[in-house]
Design a protein around this motif. Structure first.
Motif, PDB file in Angstrom:
ATOM      1  N   PRO A  17      10.457  22.801 -12.875  1.00  0.00           N
ATOM      2  CA  PRO A  17      11.194  21.359 -12.728  1.00  0.00           C
ATOM      3  C   PRO A  17      12.125  21.249 -11.627  1.00  0.00           C
ATOM      4  O   PRO A  17      12.269  20.018 -10.966  1.00  0.00           O
ATOM      5  CB  PRO A  17      11.776  21.485 -14.148  1.00  0.00           C
ATOM      6  CG  PRO A  17      11.273  22.263 -14.912  1.00  0.00           C
ATOM      7  CD  PRO A  17      10.879  23.378 -14.023  1.00  0.00           C
ATOM      8  N   LEU A  18      12.934  22.091 -11.221  1.00  0.00           N
ATOM      9  CA  LEU A  18      13.730  22.087 -10.228  1.00  0.00           C
ATOM     10  C   LEU A  18      13.255  21.612  -8.861  1.00  0.00           C
ATOM     11  O   LEU A  18      13.497  20.769  -8.264  1.00  0.00           O
ATOM     12  CB  LEU A  18      14.553  23.322 -10.079  1.00  0.00           C
ATOM     13  CG  LEU A  18      15.812  23.312  -9.030  1.00  0.00           C
ATOM     14  CD1 LEU A  18      16.935  22.072  -9.346  1.00  0.00           C
ATOM     15  CD2 LEU A  18      16.561  24.386  -9.009  1.00  0.00           C
ATOM     16  N   THR A  67       3.659  10.116  -9.847  1.00  0.00           N
ATOM     17  CA  THR A  67       2.867  10.497 -11.080  1.00  0.00           C
ATOM     18  C   THR A  67       2.483  11.925 -10.940  1.00  0.00           C
ATOM     19  O   THR A  67       2.411  12.525 -11.833  1.00  0.00           O
ATOM     20  CB  THR A  67       1.871   9.386 -11.194  1.00  0.00           C
ATOM     21  OG1 THR A  67       2.315   8.163 -11.401  1.00  0.00           O
ATOM     22  CG2 THR A  67       1.148   9.613 -12.382  1.00  0.00           C
ATOM     23  N   VAL A  68       1.703  12.234  -9.903  1.00  0.00           N
ATOM     24  CA  VAL A  68       1.231  13.596  -9.821  1.00  0.00           C
ATOM     25  C   VAL A  68       2.227  14.669  -9.955  1.00  0.00           C
ATOM     26  O   VAL A  68       1.972  15.547 -10.493  1.00  0.00           O
ATOM     27  CB  VAL A  68       0.460  13.648  -8.477  1.00  0.00           C
ATOM     28  CG1 VAL A  68      -0.083  14.996  -8.122  1.00  0.00           C
ATOM     29  CG2 VAL A  68      -0.993  12.664  -8.430  1.00  0.00           C
ATOM     30  N   LEU A  69       3.250  14.282  -9.253  1.00  0.00           N
ATOM     31  CA  LEU A  69       4.283  15.704  -9.315  1.00  0.00           C
ATOM     32  C   LEU A  69       4.980  15.725 -10.495  1.00  0.00           C
ATOM     33  O   LEU A  69       5.232  16.865 -11.004  1.00  0.00           O
ATOM     34  CB  LEU A  69       5.496  14.999  -8.284  1.00  0.00           C
ATOM     35  CG  LEU A  69       5.329  15.155  -6.857  1.00  0.00           C
ATOM     36  CD1 LEU A  69       6.557  14.565  -6.066  1.00  0.00           C
ATOM     37  CD2 LEU A  69       5.132  16.768  -6.538  1.00  0.00           C
ATOM     38  N   GLN A 125       0.732  -1.036  -0.068  1.00  0.00           N
ATOM     39  CA  GLN A 125      -0.021  -0.058  -0.057  1.00  0.00           C
ATOM     40  C   GLN A 125       0.917   1.170  -0.068  1.00  0.00           C
ATOM     41  O   GLN A 125       0.656   2.249  -0.980  1.00  0.00           O
ATOM     42  CB  GLN A 125      -0.786   0.019   1.157  1.00  0.00           C
ATOM     43  CG  GLN A 125      -1.787   1.258   1.463  1.00  0.00           C
ATOM     44  CD  GLN A 125      -2.740   1.240   0.180  1.00  0.00           C
ATOM     45  OE1 GLN A 125      -3.524   0.167  -0.242  1.00  0.00           O
ATOM     46  NE2 GLN A 125      -2.982   2.403  -0.526  1.00  0.00           N
ATOM     47  N   GLN A 126       1.886   1.176   0.857  1.00  0.00           N
ATOM     48  CA  GLN A 126       2.793   2.340   0.882  1.00  0.00           C
ATOM     49  C   GLN A 126       3.536   2.743  -0.504  1.00  0.00           C
ATOM     50  O   GLN A 126       3.823   3.737  -1.156  1.00  0.00           O
ATOM     51  CB  GLN A 126       4.043   2.353   1.834  1.00  0.00           C
ATOM     52  CG  GLN A 126       3.162   2.297   3.279  1.00  0.00           C
ATOM     53  CD  GLN A 126       4.368   2.157   4.267  1.00  0.00           C
ATOM     54  OE1 GLN A 126       5.346   3.016   4.590  1.00  0.00           O
ATOM     55  NE2 GLN A 126       4.303   1.177   5.056  1.00  0.00           N
ATOM     56  N   GLN A 127       4.236   1.476  -1.226  1.00  0.00           N
ATOM     57  CA  GLN A 127       4.427   1.402  -2.608  1.00  0.00           C
ATOM     58  C   GLN A 127       3.455   1.905  -3.430  1.00  0.00           C
ATOM     59  O   GLN A 127       3.840   2.834  -4.543  1.00  0.00           O
ATOM     60  CB  GLN A 127       5.093   0.095  -2.787  1.00  0.00           C
ATOM     61  CG  GLN A 127       6.151  -0.351  -1.984  1.00  0.00           C
ATOM     62  CD  GLN A 127       6.391  -1.827  -2.322  1.00  0.00           C
ATOM     63  OE1 GLN A 127       5.716  -2.558  -2.702  1.00  0.00           O
ATOM     64  NE2 GLN A 127       7.726  -2.109  -2.031  1.00  0.00           N
ATOM     65  N   ALA A 128       2.094   1.697  -3.389  1.00  0.00           N
ATOM     66  CA  ALA A 128       1.164   2.237  -4.506  1.00  0.00           C
ATOM     67  C   ALA A 128       1.120   3.834  -4.177  1.00  0.00           C
ATOM     68  O   ALA A 128       0.896   4.410  -5.237  1.00  0.00           O
ATOM     69  CB  ALA A 128       0.014   1.481  -4.074  1.00  0.00           C
ATOM     70  N   GLU A 129       1.097   4.213  -2.917  1.00  0.00           N
ATOM     71  CA  GLU A 129       0.978   5.767  -2.593  1.00  0.00           C
ATOM     72  C   GLU A 129       2.092   6.439  -3.190  1.00  0.00           C
ATOM     73  O   GLU A 129       2.077   7.323  -3.920  1.00  0.00           O
ATOM     74  CB  GLU A 129       1.015   5.816  -1.096  1.00  0.00           C
ATOM     75  CG  GLU A 129      -0.481   5.324  -0.571  1.00  0.00           C
ATOM     76  CD  GLU A 129      -0.606   5.364   1.033  1.00  0.00           C
ATOM     77  OE1 GLU A 129       0.778   5.972   1.694  1.00  0.00           O
ATOM     78  OE2 GLU A 129      -1.450   5.099   1.529  1.00  0.00           O
ATOM     79  N   LEU A 130       3.694   5.729  -3.301  1.00  0.00           N
ATOM     80  CA  LEU A 130       4.630   6.388  -3.902  1.00  0.00           C
ATOM     81  C   LEU A 130       4.300   6.257  -5.329  1.00  0.00           C
ATOM     82  O   LEU A 130       4.737   7.409  -5.922  1.00  0.00           O
ATOM     83  CB  LEU A 130       5.768   5.406  -3.682  1.00  0.00           C
ATOM     84  CG  LEU A 130       6.476   5.743  -2.434  1.00  0.00           C
ATOM     85  CD1 LEU A 130       7.755   4.595  -2.202  1.00  0.00           C
ATOM     86  CD2 LEU A 130       7.032   7.178  -2.141  1.00  0.00           C
ATOM     87  N   ILE A 131       3.615   5.465  -5.789  1.00  0.00           N
ATOM     88  CA  ILE A 131       3.403   5.500  -7.394  1.00  0.00           C
ATOM     89  C   ILE A 131       2.600   6.663  -7.766  1.00  0.00           C
ATOM     90  O   ILE A 131       2.971   7.592  -8.704  1.00  0.00           O
ATOM     91  CB  ILE A 131       2.935   4.186  -7.964  1.00  0.00           C
ATOM     92  CG1 ILE A 131       3.899   3.327  -7.725  1.00  0.00           C
ATOM     93  CG2 ILE A 131       2.237   4.445  -9.473  1.00  0.00           C
ATOM     94  CD1 ILE A 131       3.254   1.730  -8.368  1.00  0.00           C
ATOM     95  N   VAL A 132       1.517   6.944  -6.894  1.00  0.00           N
ATOM     96  CA  VAL A 132       0.583   7.845  -7.275  1.00  0.00           C
ATOM     97  C   VAL A 132       1.294   9.262  -6.996  1.00  0.00           C
ATOM     98  O   VAL A 132       0.902  10.291  -7.900  1.00  0.00           O
ATOM     99  CB  VAL A 132      -0.582   7.971  -6.229  1.00  0.00           C
ATOM    100  CG1 VAL A 132      -1.612   8.846  -6.264  1.00  0.00           C
ATOM    101  CG2 VAL A 132      -1.445   6.633  -6.430  1.00  0.00           C
ATOM    102  N   VAL A 133       2.132   9.515  -5.764  1.00  0.00           N
ATOM    103  CA  VAL A 133       2.652  10.844  -5.672  1.00  0.00           C
ATOM    104  C   VAL A 133       3.746  11.161  -6.537  1.00  0.00           C
ATOM    105  O   VAL A 133       3.568  12.481  -7.107  1.00  0.00           O
ATOM    106  CB  VAL A 133       3.204  10.659  -3.976  1.00  0.00           C
ATOM    107  CG1 VAL A 133       4.198  11.991  -3.916  1.00  0.00           C
ATOM    108  CG2 VAL A 133       2.303  10.726  -2.961  1.00  0.00           C
TER     109      VAL A 133
END
Length: 400
Positions: free
Chosen positions: A94-95, A46-48, A36-44
């Motif tokens: 971007p920086l 991707t959003v960034l 679940q924490q790894q899935a949240e990392l993917i979402v964060v």
């Protein structure tokens, strides 16, 4: 024309939904806290990244429409070449995102280290101080999975179980080639390598039946190298242990050597009792009788070597002899191995082509007077130097 475009768009949208209906989104909707924490990392992450990608796409389309040739109201400045304000915006955004991604990567790399014991059951519950983790020893075979439960003295093939909300300590190795242990609903993939032990700490938070796979290509039966992972309550786990003990057989070295042979689509197997120390011998690659274990070998190396008597260990160091009859000399039958690459091996060559690295000299090729040590140790006939053929070097005649 416009209604036709609407119909085509709706058909494409419907086709996309139909195709996505067969997708398993377990990676983004897992049942274990680590996953679940790894899935949240993917979402964060991707959003960034979309914070840059979406504005760039929008501005590209906007500029193409705004400054089209037919728009005479748009300002036209052919002498424009630089804007400090625009440069600051282009580079600062971007920086900032790269800095944010770097900070998240640094924190999550240490927080989700697979070797790090769990600190929480889920986002709201820490691991109780008196909790005893469940230890599971995993062996990747060709092409099946073997699981040891040392606390219960049992083993299974292609099936494992764990109680919900109980930390699991995985110890992972392989018998021959590298694989990757992966239960998408539980945690990320971890490599399984022969002669090495990797670790994974994870927990399952929801009961259910989940699929485990090998995520690293390992040969013929790779696509069928799958197993079932059962997440149950404590009563269900105790019943599963009792079923394994009731229906299982014994797993000793002889049974393991038969199980180790490559086979695909292997059915689920239960072993009610396991020979003591079997996992250690698998990890140290010494399950066959007479083999030297790797930990013993490393102990000898740490002690400075075994000296001149170490030649007696040669036969004990053949850890993978499945093709010994093809690649090496079979001492029992006297059958020679393949031809020599260099004359020092003593085996006859099986091809007329010169081996790579051998410098054949002929009379038409004059010898040079360079100081290459390879040429200095080789006579005109191309023979290997005496020390490579195990012959004592000739002593120079004494000078009068």
């Amino acid at each position: 024309m416009i209604p036709q475009f609407k119909i085509v768009g709706r058909l494409l949208a419907l086709l996309t939904l139909v195709m996505l209906s067969g997708c398993n989104l377990v990676v983004m909707s897992p049942s274990g806290d680590i996953a679940q924490q790894q899935a949240e990392l993917i979402v964060v992450s991707t959003v960034l990244m979309l914070l840059i990608i979406v504005p760039v796409i929008f501005l590209t389309l906007f500029f193409a429409w705004r400054y089209r040739s037919s728009n005479t109201d748009a300002p036209y400045d052919p002498e424009w070449h630089h804007s400090t304000r625009l440069e600051v915006i282009i580079w600062s955004a971007p920086l900032a995102i790269i800095v944010a991604l770097g900070a998240i990567t640094w924190i999550s790399t240490h927080k989700l280290d697979p070797y790090r014991p769990l600190e929480r059951i889920d986002a709201e519950r820490p691991v109780p101080a008196d909790t005893k983790p469940l230890t599971v020893e995993v062996v990747a075979l060709d092409w099946k999975w073997l699981f040891f439960y040392p606390d219960y003295g049992i083993a299974t093939v292609n099936e494992m179980a764990a109680p919900v909300d109980v930390p699991i300590n995985f110890k992972i190795t392989a018998s021959s080639v590298m694989n990757s242990f992966y239960v998408p609903a539980l945690a990320g993939m971890i490599y399984a390598m022969p002669g090495m032990e990797t670790k994974l700490h994870a927990v399952i938070n929801k009961p259910g039946e989940y699929e485990g796979i090998s995520a690293n290509y390992s040969g013929d039966g790779f696509s069928h190298m799958r197993f079932k992972f059962h997440g149950t309550d404590q009563d269900g786990f105790d019943q599963w242990i009792a079923r394994v003990k009731q229906n299982g057989t014994a797993l000793n070295r002889d049974a393991y050597l038969k199980l180790e042979k490559p086979s695909a689509k292997e059915p689920v197997r239960y072993y009610a009792n396991v020979e003591e120390g079997l996992y250690r011998t698998i990890l140290n690659m010494c399950t066959r009788p007479g083999q030297m274990c790797m930990d013993e070998m490393m102990h000898i190396d740490m002690s400075g070597g075994a000296g001149v008597e170490s030649h007696e260990n040669r036969a004990r160091l053949e850890h993978d002899n499945r093709h010994a009859g093809e690649a090496n000399e079979n001492e029992e039958s006297g059958r020679p191995g393949p031809g020599a690459t260099f004359p020092a091996t003593g085996n006859p060559a099986k091809t007329d082509q010169p081996a790579q690295g051998v410098n054949d000299r002929t009379e038409s090729q004059p010898q040079t007077t360079d100081h290459d040590m390879k040429d200095m140790n080789r006579d005109q006939s191309g023979a290997a130097p005496p020390q490579l053929n195990n012959n004592p070097p000739a002593q120079p005649a004494p000078q009068p």
